[in-house]
Design an enzyme around this catalytic site. Structure first.
Site, PDB file in Angstrom:
ATOM      1  N   LYS A  79       6.031  10.142   3.562  1.00 33.11           N
ATOM      2  CA  LYS A  79       6.570   9.776   2.318  1.00 33.11           C
ATOM      3  C   LYS A  79       6.624  11.025   1.378  1.00 33.11           C
ATOM      4  CE  LYS A  79       5.459   6.435  -1.588  1.00 33.11           C
ATOM      5  NZ  LYS A  79       4.417   5.517  -2.232  1.00 33.11           N
ATOM      6  N   SER A 154       6.335   1.335  -3.930  1.00 32.19           N
ATOM      7  CA  SER A 154       7.313   2.515  -3.968  1.00 32.19           C
ATOM      8  C   SER A 154       7.577   2.918  -2.628  1.00 32.19           C
ATOM      9  CB  SER A 154       6.646   3.392  -4.808  1.00 32.19           C
ATOM     10  OG  SER A 154       5.444   3.989  -4.284  1.00 32.19           O
ATOM     11  N   SER A 178       1.655   0.081  -3.052  1.00 29.86           N
ATOM     12  CA  SER A 178       2.921   0.543  -2.474  1.00 29.86           C
ATOM     13  C   SER A 178       2.960   0.859  -0.852  1.00 29.86           C
ATOM     14  CB  SER A 178       3.252   1.855  -2.975  1.00 29.86           C
ATOM     15  OG  SER A 178       3.768   1.815  -4.175  1.00 29.86           O
TER      16      SER A 178
END
Ligand code: GLN
Length: 507
Positions: A79, A154, A178
């Protein structure tokens, strides 16, 4: 030859260890997959140009007889909230476009040391604020189950990469859900560790008292294997817990084998309103409870009266911390600078932040600075902290009676891109069931519980355990996973319509 993109990280690790496939071959297969499908999915913001060199090095070391870790040679997606020295780190924001970090996040350094092969950086909502990746400054990621739908957020990029077979493993971060909510909407697995269980050093901070880094994968065992690599004490993170953690992979293996569901006390939260949940989500949740009950689990009602205030408290605490954390993007130290001819330092700072931050980030900075301002501090931030304590007490009381708490991982299945982007409150309500774990610092896992009967999209079930009991989540998660995959006749993801329908084409 086995298609290495379709198997679990654990299975791939076995093939690598047995010399049946090389890391170069597996890495090439994943790069090919990314080249074929990521134009549609947009899970990646950056694909590494030297992954094959890293893989070749692992192969060389293996051939030389070096003792390598259990998942050495397996590809990994990262990420973009995690800083890396060899690839840009943007946290989904224009203000950090092209930013190169002078150091690796601890989790990235540990992944490299364990021989994992970084494939690239994954898309995310800007600074991890959001539930859909639509707030990424670089455009949304699409859900591999239905390309018109969101992959969660997210960390939608990490979840979509894993769901679309572009990577067997990914790293995520979870401040309010997330990791778990993207897992829910993409039919994947994700775990938020106990606060302090995994280092936050080099994770671009959103809200430091809530942030945790964790694993994303297609199976429970795979998440456990990655957690074993990234977890444990880090002196660079002041909130890191200095303790011995058990092997999470061993816990997952035990869960898949044994009868851990027998006698397990599973708490269902009385106050979670059934009405707010999509019928297909509730039905899938109840079916999973019934499956566990049939194996001897005891379903017990627990009371957590303050959970319903979690979203309200979170959206005061998070913006307060975020507004402070984001103050460092001042046009001087990091990233973008917008010049204002003849302007003051403040003019340059304001113009840079105006151009560099997107609307959701600005919204939260305004909320946070307001909540922290002298006249309102006690009324807003102070009250939210009190609610946080009450939620921690709810957990303590419930865990006195049950081994795990279960909830649906989110109220609905994947919504359509564009559906909630102009309605922040609806976006925020997505995190109803995931936020309490962040407020209390306890671990939580989301695993697929099936497909919703009303729209055919994936649904996740969330297990929560007391702090430090991450291993329990792997044990119980693997037990339910084994049961469900057996009942489905194979992994859920093999049936993702977008994947299946387009297999002849891009997929
Ligand atoms: N969706 C939540 C938010 O927008 C959670 C974000 C996260 O966990 N990083 O804040």
């Amino acid at each position: 030859m086995t298609d290495t993109t379709r198997i679990s990280a654990a299975a791939l690790a076995d093939l690598l260890a047995g010399g049946e496939v090389s890391s170069v071959e597996a890495t090439q297969a994943h790069l090919d997959r990314i080249a074929a499908v990521d134009g549609d999915i947009h899970a990646f913001l950056h694909v590494s140009d030297h992954a094959l060199d890293v893989a070749a090095d692992i192969d060389r070391r293996r051939a030389a007889g070096e003792e390598l870790g259990p998942i050495a040679g397996v590809p990994l997606a990262i990420k973009d909230v995690l800083v890396t020295t060899d690839m840009p780190s943007t946290s989904g924001s224009k203000i950090l476009e092209g930013y190169m970090s002078p150091y690796d996040a601890t989790v990235v350094a540990r992944a490299r040391a364990a021989g994992l092969v970084p494939l690239g950086k994954t898309n995310m909502d800007e600074f991890a604020m959001g539930s859909s990746t639509e707030y990424s400054a670089y455009g949304p990621t699409r859900n591999p189950w239905d390309l018109d739908r969101i992959p969660g957020g997210s960390g939608g990029g990490s979840a979509a990469a894993v769901a679309a077979f572009e990577a067997p493993l990914a790293l995520g971060s979870d401040t309010g859900g997330s990791i778990r909510q993207p897992a829910h909407v993409t039919g994947t697995v994700g775990l938020k560790p106990t606060y302090g269980g995994v280092s936050r050093y080099g994770a671009i901070a959103l809200a430091s008292s809530l942030d945790q880094v964790g694993p994303v994968s297609r199976t429970v065992l795979d998440s456990a294997l990655l957690h074993d690599v990234i977890g444990g004490f880090d002196p660079h993170d002041a909130t890191s817990i200095d303790r011995e953690w058990p092997s999470f992979a061993a816990a997952a293996r035990e869960g898949a084998r044994g009868d851990v569901l027998k006698g397990l006390r599973v708490g269902v939260v009385r106050e979670l309103p059934d009405s707010g949940f999509q019928p297909g989500v509730s039905a899938s949740f109840r079916a999973s409870l019934a499956a566990m009950e049939a194996q001897g689990a005891e379903i017990v009602e627990v009371s957590a009266p303050h959970f319903e205030y979690g979203v309200a408290a979170y959206y005061l605490i998070l913006p307060a911390e975020a507004s402070s954390n984001l103050a460092k993007f001042d046009s001087v130290r990091f990233g973008m600078r917008v010049d204002v001819p003849g302007g003051t330092v403040e003019d340059v700072m304001a113009a840079t932040r105006d151009a560099g931050f997107g609307p959701e980030v600005k919204r939260r900075i305004i909320l946070g600075t307001y909540a922290l301002s002298a006249g309102y501090y006690d009324a807003y931030y102070g009250s939210a902290q009190k609610v946080r304590t009450l939620i921690q007490q709810d957990f303590a009381a419930a865990f006195a009676d049950v081994d795990v708490i279960v909830t649906p991982s989110a109220p609905t299945t994947a919504f359509r891109i564009g559906e909630k982007i102009d309605d922040p409150l609806q976006m925020y309500l997505n995190d109803l069931t995931t936020i309490p774990a962040n407020l209390a610092g306890v671990p939580g896992i989301s695993i697929p519980s099936g497909l919703a009967e009303d729209d055919g999209l994936p649904v996740g079930i969330q297990f929560l355990a007391p702090a430090y009991e991450d291993a329990r989540l792997y044990r119980v998660g693997a037990a339910l996973e084994a049961l469900l995959v057996d009942a489905w006749g194979g992994p859920l993801l093999d049936r993702a319509p977008a994947l299946v329908a387009r297999e002849g084409g891009a997929f």
